[in-house]
Design a protein around this motif. Structure first.
Motif, PDB file in Angstrom:
ATOM      1  N   LEU A 264       0.827  -1.209   0.000  1.00 25.48           N
ATOM      2  CA  LEU A 264       0.000   0.000   0.000  1.00 25.48           C
ATOM      3  C   LEU A 264       0.857   1.254   0.000  1.00 25.48           C
ATOM      4  CD1 LEU A 264      -2.798   1.332   0.228  1.00 25.48           C
ATOM      5  CD2 LEU A 264      -2.605   1.126   2.714  1.00 25.48           C
ATOM      6  N   PHE A 265       1.982   1.214   0.728  1.00 26.08           N
ATOM      7  CA  PHE A 265       2.820   2.410   0.815  1.00 26.08           C
ATOM      8  C   PHE A 265       3.445   2.753  -0.536  1.00 26.08           C
ATOM      9  CE2 PHE A 265       6.350   5.075   2.132  1.00 26.08           C
ATOM     10  CZ  PHE A 265       5.774   5.832   3.135  1.00 26.08           C
ATOM     11  N   LEU A 266       3.769   1.737  -1.328  1.00 30.10           N
ATOM     12  CA  LEU A 266       4.362   1.997  -2.639  1.00 30.10           C
ATOM     13  C   LEU A 266       3.386   2.682  -3.581  1.00 30.10           C
ATOM     14  CD1 LEU A 266       6.416  -1.259  -3.327  1.00 30.10           C
ATOM     15  CD2 LEU A 266       7.232   0.943  -2.490  1.00 30.10           C
ATOM     16  N   LYS A 267       2.091   2.529  -3.306  1.00 31.87           N
ATOM     17  CA  LYS A 267       1.100   3.171  -4.168  1.00 31.87           C
ATOM     18  C   LYS A 267       1.121   4.686  -4.028  1.00 31.87           C
ATOM     19  CE  LYS A 267      -2.045  -0.758  -4.407  1.00 31.87           C
ATOM     20  NZ  LYS A 267      -3.416  -1.260  -4.170  1.00 31.87           N
ATOM     21  N   MET A 268       1.790   5.195  -2.978  1.00 30.96           N
ATOM     22  CA  MET A 268       1.975   6.637  -2.863  1.00 30.96           C
ATOM     23  C   MET A 268       2.725   7.196  -4.067  1.00 30.96           C
ATOM     24  SD  MET A 268       0.763   8.034  -0.040  1.00 30.96           S
ATOM     25  CE  MET A 268       1.749   9.501  -0.101  1.00 30.96           C
ATOM     26  N   PHE A 269       3.555   6.375  -4.675  1.00 37.91           N
ATOM     27  CA  PHE A 269       4.386   6.829  -5.786  1.00 37.91           C
ATOM     28  C   PHE A 269       3.733   6.603  -7.148  1.00 37.91           C
ATOM     29  CE2 PHE A 269       7.173   6.008  -2.246  1.00 37.91           C
ATOM     30  CZ  PHE A 269       8.096   7.031  -2.300  1.00 37.91           C
ATOM     31  N   THR A 270       2.677   5.812  -7.195  1.00 39.43           N
ATOM     32  CA  THR A 270       2.099   5.456  -8.495  1.00 39.43           C
ATOM     33  C   THR A 270       0.615   5.778  -8.619  1.00 39.43           C
ATOM     34  OG1 THR A 270       1.706   3.194  -7.693  1.00 39.43           O
ATOM     35  CG2 THR A 270       3.775   3.608  -8.857  1.00 39.43           C
ATOM     36  N   GLU A 271      -0.140   5.671  -7.524  1.00 40.18           N
ATOM     37  CA  GLU A 271      -1.584   5.863  -7.609  1.00 40.18           C
ATOM     38  C   GLU A 271      -1.929   7.338  -7.822  1.00 40.18           C
ATOM     39  OE1 GLU A 271      -4.257   3.761  -7.474  1.00 40.18           O
ATOM     40  OE2 GLU A 271      -2.858   2.098  -7.635  1.00 40.18           O
ATOM     41  N   THR A 272      -3.077   7.586  -8.432  1.00 40.62           N
ATOM     42  CA  THR A 272      -3.571   8.945  -8.634  1.00 40.62           C
ATOM     43  C   THR A 272      -5.084   8.902  -8.757  1.00 40.62           C
ATOM     44  OG1 THR A 272      -3.495  10.886 -10.096  1.00 40.62           O
ATOM     45  CG2 THR A 272      -3.228   8.730 -11.118  1.00 40.62           C
ATOM     46  N   ASP A 273      -5.713  10.028  -8.439  1.00 36.95           N
ATOM     47  CA  ASP A 273      -7.172  10.097  -8.556  1.00 36.95           C
ATOM     48  C   ASP A 273      -7.626  10.540  -9.941  1.00 36.95           C
ATOM     49  OD1 ASP A 273      -6.360  12.694  -8.522  1.00 36.95           O
ATOM     50  OD2 ASP A 273      -7.607  13.331  -6.838  1.00 36.95           O
ATOM     51  N   GLY A 274      -6.695  10.698 -10.864  1.00 42.04           N
ATOM     52  CA  GLY A 274      -7.039  11.086 -12.224  1.00 42.04           C
ATOM     53  C   GLY A 274      -6.896  12.568 -12.505  1.00 42.04           C
ATOM     54  N   SER A 275      -6.799  13.388 -11.455  1.00 43.07           N
ATOM     55  CA  SER A 275      -6.668  14.828 -11.679  1.00 43.07           C
ATOM     56  C   SER A 275      -5.260  15.210 -12.116  1.00 43.07           C
ATOM     57  CB  SER A 275      -7.040  15.589 -10.402  1.00 43.07           C
ATOM     58  OG  SER A 275      -6.191  15.200  -9.326  1.00 43.07           O
ATOM     59  N   LEU A 276      -4.261  14.486 -11.624  1.00 50.77           N
ATOM     60  CA  LEU A 276      -2.862  14.737 -11.963  1.00 50.77           C
ATOM     61  C   LEU A 276      -2.150  13.404 -12.154  1.00 50.77           C
ATOM     62  CD1 LEU A 276      -1.914  17.578  -9.429  1.00 50.77           C
ATOM     63  CD2 LEU A 276      -2.095  17.823 -11.903  1.00 50.77           C
ATOM     64  N   PRO A 277      -1.063  13.379 -12.916  1.00 47.71           N
ATOM     65  CA  PRO A 277      -0.272  12.143 -13.008  1.00 47.71           C
ATOM     66  C   PRO A 277       0.362  11.797 -11.667  1.00 47.71           C
ATOM     67  CG  PRO A 277       0.242  13.645 -14.819  1.00 47.71           C
ATOM     68  CD  PRO A 277      -0.598  14.410 -13.851  1.00 47.71           C
ATOM     69  N   GLY A 278       0.815  10.559 -11.548  1.00 46.86           N
ATOM     70  CA  GLY A 278       1.441  10.113 -10.319  1.00 46.86           C
ATOM     71  C   GLY A 278       2.826  10.704 -10.118  1.00 46.86           C
ATOM     72  N   PHE A 279       3.378  10.472  -8.922  1.00 45.68           N
ATOM     73  CA  PHE A 279       4.686  11.027  -8.569  1.00 45.68           C
ATOM     74  C   PHE A 279       5.771  10.532  -9.515  1.00 45.68           C
ATOM     75  CE2 PHE A 279       8.709  10.482  -6.296  1.00 45.68           C
ATOM     76  CZ  PHE A 279       8.964  11.778  -5.891  1.00 45.68           C
ATOM     77  N   LEU A 280       5.784   9.237  -9.794  1.00 45.94           N
ATOM     78  CA  LEU A 280       6.817   8.694 -10.679  1.00 45.94           C
ATOM     79  C   LEU A 280       6.697   9.250 -12.091  1.00 45.94           C
ATOM     80  CD1 LEU A 280       7.264   4.932  -9.733  1.00 45.94           C
ATOM     81  CD2 LEU A 280       8.837   6.831  -9.376  1.00 45.94           C
ATOM     82  N   THR A 281       5.470   9.463 -12.545  1.00 46.85           N
ATOM     83  CA  THR A 281       5.276  10.028 -13.880  1.00 46.85           C
ATOM     84  C   THR A 281       5.832  11.442 -13.956  1.00 46.85           C
ATOM     85  OG1 THR A 281       3.279   8.695 -14.147  1.00 46.85           O
ATOM     86  CG2 THR A 281       3.571  10.540 -15.654  1.00 46.85           C
ATOM     87  N   PHE A 282       5.509  12.253 -12.949  1.00 47.02           N
ATOM     88  CA  PHE A 282       6.042  13.612 -12.911  1.00 47.02           C
ATOM     89  C   PHE A 282       7.565  13.600 -12.813  1.00 47.02           C
ATOM     90  CE2 PHE A 282       2.041  15.994 -11.698  1.00 47.02           C
ATOM     91  CZ  PHE A 282       2.148  16.897 -12.741  1.00 47.02           C
ATOM     92  N   LEU A 283       8.081  12.724 -11.956  1.00 42.47           N
ATOM     93  CA  LEU A 283       9.526  12.704 -11.736  1.00 42.47           C
ATOM     94  C   LEU A 283      10.268  12.268 -12.994  1.00 42.47           C
ATOM     95  CD1 LEU A 283      11.516  13.252  -9.434  1.00 42.47           C
ATOM     96  CD2 LEU A 283      11.473  10.820  -8.918  1.00 42.47           C
ATOM     97  N   SER A 284       9.761  11.241 -13.661  1.00 43.55           N
ATOM     98  CA  SER A 284      10.435  10.767 -14.871  1.00 43.55           C
ATOM     99  C   SER A 284      10.344  11.778 -16.005  1.00 43.55           C
ATOM    100  CB  SER A 284       9.821   9.437 -15.316  1.00 43.55           C
ATOM    101  OG  SER A 284       8.452   9.603 -15.647  1.00 43.55           O
ATOM    102  N   PHE A 285       9.318  12.631 -15.978  1.00 43.84           N
ATOM    103  CA  PHE A 285       9.160  13.619 -17.044  1.00 43.84           C
ATOM    104  C   PHE A 285       9.950  14.899 -16.771  1.00 43.84           C
ATOM    105  CE2 PHE A 285       6.765  17.117 -19.084  1.00 43.84           C
ATOM    106  CZ  PHE A 285       6.897  16.718 -20.401  1.00 43.84           C
TER     107      PHE A 285
END
Length: 205
Positions: free
Chosen positions: A55-76
């Motif tokens: 569950l804790f790892l989902k902090m880096f990948t999950e999103t409610d659809g309003s914004l991309p996830g943390f990993l997506t932002f970081l990789s971009f």
């Protein structure tokens, strides 16, 4: 020399502004992740199902659809830090006339380039790990779910891979800085590749 380059990067307004953009983007993605996780926990509690693993790892990948996830932002956005730290490292010294004075000292050319790369890579590592641990701390504070040792080490490995990835962009921008005399040209080449490759890889999938 590494210490001098490291200090110059930290004191530059360009790095401060770019870091602020990355932090704000990651903060927005963190808010979206927390909202999605809380909604998922509420739905699981209502249905009587247990919480899913990692569950804790989902902090880096999950999103409610309003914004991309943390990993997506970081990789971009993280490659922009590597490009910003290296695109004018050498050609600015050359245009100011300080490069010839530096190389006239008992200093090898490889040591000069390695010092610039190591200083930039150290700064990138500090930024990436600070953002990652900030997300972990905020996740622990908001959802009240501590990471397991396996989750913690997975996050550390992910951050290390991200540092290596951004270091590749730093190395590429240093190459452009050596190859082109104008900083604007090397910056445009780096940004063009930054825009092109993610789109190309996404289209290829």
């Amino acid at each position: 020399m590494v210490r001098k380059e490291f200090g110059d990067h930290i004191r530059s307004w360009r790095f401060v502004i770019l870091l602020a953009i990355v932090v704000l983007a990651c903060a927005g993605s963190l808010y979206a992740s927390v909202s999605a996780l809380k909604a998922g926990q509420s739905a699981s509690a209502a249905s009587g199902e247990g919480s899913s693993s990692f569950l804790f790892l989902k902090m880096f990948t999950e999103t409610d659809g309003s914004l991309p996830g943390f990993l997506t932002f970081l990789s971009f956005l993280a490659p922009l830090i590597g490009i910003a730290l290296g695109f004018d490292s050498v050609n600015t010294e050359r245009n100011k006339g300080t490069l010839s004075r530096l190389l006239s000292q008992p200093l090898y050319r490889d040591d000069f380039l390695n010092a610039k790369f190591v200083a930039g890579l150290l700064l990138i590592a500090v930024v990436i790990f600070s953002l990652g641990f900030l997300v972990m701390g905020m996740g622990l504070f908001t959802i009240g779910y501590p990471p397991t040792p396996e989750e913690f080490w997975r996050v550390v490995v992910m951050l290390l891979i991200t540092v290596v990835y951004v270091g590749l962009w730093l190395n590429l921008s240093l190459l452009f800085s050596v190859r082109f005399r104008q900083a604007a040209t090397s910056a445009l080449c780096g940004i063009a590749l930054w825009i092109f490759f993610p789109r190309f890889l996404r289209h290829d999938r």
